[in-house]
Design a protein around this motif. Structure first.
Motif, PDB file in Angstrom:
ATOM      1  N   LEU A  83       0.827  -1.203   0.000  1.00  0.00           N
ATOM      2  CA  LEU A  83       0.000   0.000   0.000  1.00  0.00           C
ATOM      3  C   LEU A  83       0.862   1.254   0.000  1.00  0.00           C
ATOM      4  N   PHE A  84       1.935   1.205   0.755  1.00  0.00           N
ATOM      5  CA  PHE A  84       2.834   2.351   0.799  1.00  0.00           C
ATOM      6  C   PHE A  84       3.460   2.576  -0.575  1.00  0.00           C
ATOM      7  N   SER A  85       3.856   1.491  -1.249  1.00  0.00           N
ATOM      8  CA  SER A  85       4.482   1.594  -2.562  1.00  0.00           C
ATOM      9  C   SER A  85       3.492   2.058  -3.629  1.00  0.00           C
ATOM     10  N   LEU A  86       2.224   1.717  -3.459  1.00  0.00           N
ATOM     11  CA  LEU A  86       1.208   2.098  -4.438  1.00  0.00           C
ATOM     12  C   LEU A  86       0.980   3.605  -4.503  1.00  0.00           C
ATOM     13  N   GLU A  87       1.461   4.328  -3.508  1.00  0.00           N
ATOM     14  CA  GLU A  87       1.261   5.776  -3.500  1.00  0.00           C
ATOM     15  C   GLU A  87       1.859   6.444  -4.735  1.00  0.00           C
ATOM     16  N   ARG A  97      -7.447   9.396 -21.924  1.00  0.00           N
ATOM     17  CA  ARG A  97      -6.726  10.107 -20.863  1.00  0.00           C
ATOM     18  C   ARG A  97      -5.209   9.988 -21.026  1.00  0.00           C
ATOM     19  N   ASN A  98      -4.793   9.320 -22.109  1.00  0.00           N
ATOM     20  CA  ASN A  98      -3.360   9.150 -22.411  1.00  0.00           C
ATOM     21  C   ASN A  98      -2.579   8.486 -21.273  1.00  0.00           C
ATOM     22  N   ILE A  99      -3.204   7.516 -20.632  1.00  0.00           N
ATOM     23  CA  ILE A  99      -2.508   6.773 -19.578  1.00  0.00           C
ATOM     24  C   ILE A  99      -1.493   5.829 -20.222  1.00  0.00           C
ATOM     25  N   ASP A 100      -0.270   5.898 -19.758  1.00  0.00           N
ATOM     26  CA  ASP A 100       0.778   4.992 -20.242  1.00  0.00           C
ATOM     27  C   ASP A 100       0.599   3.659 -19.518  1.00  0.00           C
ATOM     28  N   THR A 101      -0.301   2.848 -20.040  1.00  0.00           N
ATOM     29  CA  THR A 101      -0.676   1.607 -19.354  1.00  0.00           C
ATOM     30  C   THR A 101       0.480   0.619 -19.262  1.00  0.00           C
ATOM     31  N   SER A 105      -6.082   7.040 -10.427  1.00  0.00           N
ATOM     32  CA  SER A 105      -7.280   7.881 -10.288  1.00  0.00           C
ATOM     33  C   SER A 105      -7.635   8.610 -11.584  1.00  0.00           C
ATOM     34  N   SER A 106      -6.684   8.683 -12.528  1.00  0.00           N
ATOM     35  CA  SER A 106      -6.977   9.377 -13.790  1.00  0.00           C
ATOM     36  C   SER A 106      -7.820   8.529 -14.739  1.00  0.00           C
ATOM     37  N   CYS A 107      -7.938   7.221 -14.455  1.00  0.00           N
ATOM     38  CA  CYS A 107      -8.772   6.342 -15.286  1.00  0.00           C
ATOM     39  C   CYS A 107     -10.245   6.609 -14.992  1.00  0.00           C
ATOM     40  N   LYS A 108     -11.014   6.918 -16.036  1.00  0.00           N
ATOM     41  CA  LYS A 108     -12.440   7.233 -15.886  1.00  0.00           C
ATOM     42  C   LYS A 108     -13.347   6.062 -16.245  1.00  0.00           C
ATOM     43  N   LYS A 109     -12.745   4.891 -16.446  1.00  0.00           N
ATOM     44  CA  LYS A 109     -13.498   3.643 -16.678  1.00  0.00           C
ATOM     45  C   LYS A 109     -14.393   3.711 -17.919  1.00  0.00           C
ATOM     46  N   CYS A 110     -13.915   4.368 -18.972  1.00  0.00           N
ATOM     47  CA  CYS A 110     -14.721   4.515 -20.190  1.00  0.00           C
ATOM     48  C   CYS A 110     -14.835   3.211 -20.977  1.00  0.00           C
ATOM     49  N   GLY A 111     -13.847   2.328 -20.840  1.00  0.00           N
ATOM     50  CA  GLY A 111     -13.905   1.030 -21.512  1.00  0.00           C
ATOM     51  C   GLY A 111     -13.318   1.002 -22.909  1.00  0.00           C
ATOM     52  N   LYS A 112     -12.683   2.095 -23.344  1.00  0.00           N
ATOM     53  CA  LYS A 112     -12.064   2.087 -24.678  1.00  0.00           C
ATOM     54  C   LYS A 112     -10.989   0.997 -24.769  1.00  0.00           C
ATOM     55  N   ARG A 158      -8.786  -1.433 -17.742  1.00  0.00           N
ATOM     56  CA  ARG A 158      -9.735  -0.886 -16.768  1.00  0.00           C
ATOM     57  C   ARG A 158      -9.903  -1.824 -15.578  1.00  0.00           C
ATOM     58  N   GLY A 159     -10.004  -3.119 -15.852  1.00  0.00           N
ATOM     59  CA  GLY A 159     -10.163  -4.094 -14.783  1.00  0.00           C
ATOM     60  C   GLY A 159      -8.939  -4.179 -13.891  1.00  0.00           C
ATOM     61  N   LYS A 160      -7.758  -4.144 -14.496  1.00  0.00           N
ATOM     62  CA  LYS A 160      -6.519  -4.204 -13.715  1.00  0.00           C
ATOM     63  C   LYS A 160      -6.375  -2.966 -12.826  1.00  0.00           C
ATOM     64  N   ILE A 161      -6.722  -1.813 -13.377  1.00  0.00           N
ATOM     65  CA  ILE A 161      -6.654  -0.575 -12.590  1.00  0.00           C
ATOM     66  C   ILE A 161      -7.640  -0.636 -11.421  1.00  0.00           C
ATOM     67  N   SER A 162      -8.819  -1.189 -11.660  1.00  0.00           N
ATOM     68  CA  SER A 162      -9.810  -1.325 -10.581  1.00  0.00           C
ATOM     69  C   SER A 162      -9.289  -2.228  -9.468  1.00  0.00           C
ATOM     70  N   LEU A 163      -8.600  -3.312  -9.834  1.00  0.00           N
ATOM     71  CA  LEU A 163      -8.025  -4.207  -8.831  1.00  0.00           C
ATOM     72  C   LEU A 163      -6.954  -3.491  -8.011  1.00  0.00           C
ATOM     73  N   LEU A 164      -6.118  -2.717  -8.684  1.00  0.00           N
ATOM     74  CA  LEU A 164      -5.072  -1.973  -7.979  1.00  0.00           C
ATOM     75  C   LEU A 164      -5.677  -0.917  -7.054  1.00  0.00           C
ATOM     76  N   GLN A 165      -6.763  -0.293  -7.502  1.00  0.00           N
ATOM     77  CA  GLN A 165      -7.439   0.684  -6.647  1.00  0.00           C
ATOM     78  C   GLN A 165      -8.063   0.004  -5.431  1.00  0.00           C
TER      79      GLN A 165
END
Length: 394
Positions: free
Chosen positions: A18-22, A94-98, A29-36, A55-62
Motif C-alpha cells: 500500500l505504501f508503494s502504491l502511493e 486520458r493518455n494513460i501509459d498503461t 485515479s486518472s482512469c475514468k473507466k470509459c472502456g475504450k 480498466r479491470g486491472k486498474i480497478s483491482l489496484l485501486q
C-alpha cells in the motif's frame, strides 16, 4: 486475538505494498473507466474477463490501494495476464501509459521466488549469464571490414543470439556494404524480460552490463533488429532508471527499419519484381510503439519485389515475452486469430520486423517456418545493388 505469524507476515506485506502504491495513485485515479481499452485488448477478446482489461486491472489496484482487497497474489496474477502490447494505452482518451503502469505495478507486487523453477532459471541462466549462453550456443565472431565513416554498434539481443544468428550476420554485412564502421554487441540483454517479470535486481544487472558495452564502443548509432530492445533502451531505461545510466543524446538509438529508412529513403531503387509471389506483412507491436510503421513498410515495399498485404486486421501475434510461457494456450489463441486475419496461402512469405514475432508466428501450422522472414532478409538479398552508390554519402 493476536495474528498468527503467517497472517501477520501477509498483513504487513500488504501494508508495505500500500505504501508503494502511493507513487502510482495519481495514474490510477486518472482512469475514468470509459472502456475504450476493452475494445482493443487481444487478451479480453480471447477470455471475455473484465479483470483482463486495463480498466479491470486498474480497478483491482485501486481496490488494493483502498484496502478493499487484500489478496496480493491474485492481483499480481491478473496483472501478468497482459501482452504489454500497448494497445490499451493508444486507445486511452486520458493518455494513460498503461504499459509503464503495469510494469511498475508488477514490480510493486512481485515475489520472484514464486515463479516456477523452469521459468526462473531459463530467464536467469540464458539471459543474465551470457557466458553460459555463449558456451551452449557459441559466440558471435564477426569481422568489421570498414574502419572509416560513422560507427554503427549493432545490438543483436537475446533472440537473435540464440535462434536467428544468420540475421545478425546479414545485418552486419548490410552495414559494412553501406560503408559504415560496424561493431557488434552480443550475449547481452536489454533487461525487459526481467523488468516485465518484476525482477528489478536482474533488470538493473542486465541494463548496466549493456550500458557499459555501449559506452566502451563510443558509437554514433546503436541499431538493433529487435524493436522491443530499442523500445526498452529508448523509453523504458529512462522511465526505470533509478541511477544516472542514461545514454547521451549524441548516441542515436534506432531500430533497423528507422535507421535504414533515414539512409535509403531518397534512393531511386526498387527490387526486381517477382511474378506470382505474394508477401504478407505482420507489424510488431513495438514497431507501432516506436512510431515507425511507415519506415518499416517502406523497406518491405522497396525490397520485396512483389505485392504486400498485411491482412484484414494488423493485430498482436500473442507472444508478449514471458506471457507466452505463463499462458501458452491464451497465447496460441491470440496467434490463431492473427493468422486467420492474414489468411496465408500455400508458399506465401510472411515478413515481420521482430524476432519474437518470428518465433511466435512460426508456431502456427498456417505457415512454413522457412517462409517466415525478417526485413533484414529482404534488404540483404538486394544490398549489393545499392551499396556502391551509398558509400559516397558516408
Amino acid at each position: 486475538m493476536k495474528l498468527t505469524e503467517k497472517k501477520e507476515k501477509k498483513f504487513f506485506s500488504v501494508k508495505d505494498t500500500l505504501f508503494s502504491l502511493e507513487e502510482i495513485s495519481d495514474i490510477l485515479s486518472s482512469c475514468k473507466k470509459c472502456g475504450k481499452c476493452q475494445s482493443v485488448c487481444p487478451v479480453f477478446e480471447n477470455t471475455g474477463f473484465e479483470h483482463h482489461t486495463a480498466r479491470g486491472k486498474i480497478s483491482l489496484l485501486q481496490g488494493l490501494e483502498k484496502e478493499l482487497l487484500f489478496d496480493k497474489s491474485k492481483i499480481e496474477e491478473n496483472l501478468k495476464v497482459c501482452l504489454l502490447c500497448g494497445k490499451c494505452g493508444e486507445a486511452c482518451p486520458r493518455n494513460i501509459d498503461t504499459k509503464t503502469l503495469f510494469i511498475k505495478s508488477r514490480l510493486i507486487l512481485n515475489d520472484f521466488k514464486q515463479k516456477s523453477f523452469i521459468k526462473k532459471n531459463i530467464i536467469r541462466f540464458f539471459i543474465a549469464f551470457p557466458k553460459i549462453k555463449n558456451f551452449i550456443f557459441g559466440n558471435q565472431k564477426i569481422q568489421n571490414k570498414n574502419f572509416s565513416g560513422k560507427k554503427v554498434l549493432f545490438f543483436s539481443g537475446c533472440l537473435f543470439d540464440q535462434f536467428y544468428r544468420d540475421k545478425t550476420l546479414k545485418a552486419f554485412d548490410i552495414f559494412n556494404k553501406l560503408g559504415y564502421n560496424t561493431s557488434l554487441v552480443s550475449g547481452e540483454c536489454c533487461g525487459i524480460p526481467f523488468l516485465s517479470s518484476g525482477d528489478m535486481k536482474k533488470y538493473r544487472f542486465s541494463r548496466e552490463r549493456l550500458y557499459g558495452k555501449i559506452i566502451d564502443e563510443k558509437p554514433d548509432f546503436v541499431v538493433s533488429g529487435c524493436p522491443t530492445c530499442i523500445d526498452t533502451i529508448k523509453k523504458v531505461w529512462s522511465e526505470f532508471s533509478y541511477d544516472d545510466l542514461i545514454l547521451s543524446e549524441k548516441i542515436k538509438v534506432m531500430d533497423f527499419h528507422e535507421f535504414l529508412y533515414s539512409d535509403l529513403k531518397d534512393l531511386n531503387f526498387s527490387a526486381e519484381k517477382t511474378e506470382n509471389m505474394k508477401i504478407k506483412w505482420h507489424t510488431p507491436c513495438h514497431i507501432k510503439s516506436l512510431g515507425i510503421e511507415n519506415e518499416a513498410r517502406f523497406l518491405v515495399d522497396k525490397f520485396s519485389g512483389c505485392s504486400i498485404e498485411k491482412g484484414k486486421e494488423d493485430s498482436c501475434c500473442g507472444f508478449g515475452g514471458t506471457f507466452s510461457m505463463e499462458h501458452p494456450l491464451m497465447s496460441m489463441s491470440v496467434l490463431d486469430k492473427r493468422m486467420k486475419s492474414l489468411d496465408m496461402k500455400k508458399d506465401e512469405l510472411l515478413v515481420t520486423g521482430c524476432p519474437a514475432c518470428m518465433m511466435q508466428l512460426g508456431r502456427s501450422s498456417s505457415v512454413k517456418k522457412e517462409n517466415i522472414l525478417h526485413t533484414i532478409d529482404l534488404v540483404f538479398k538486394n544490398i549489393d545493388k545499392i551499396s556502391g552508390n551509398q558509400e559516397e554519402k558516408i
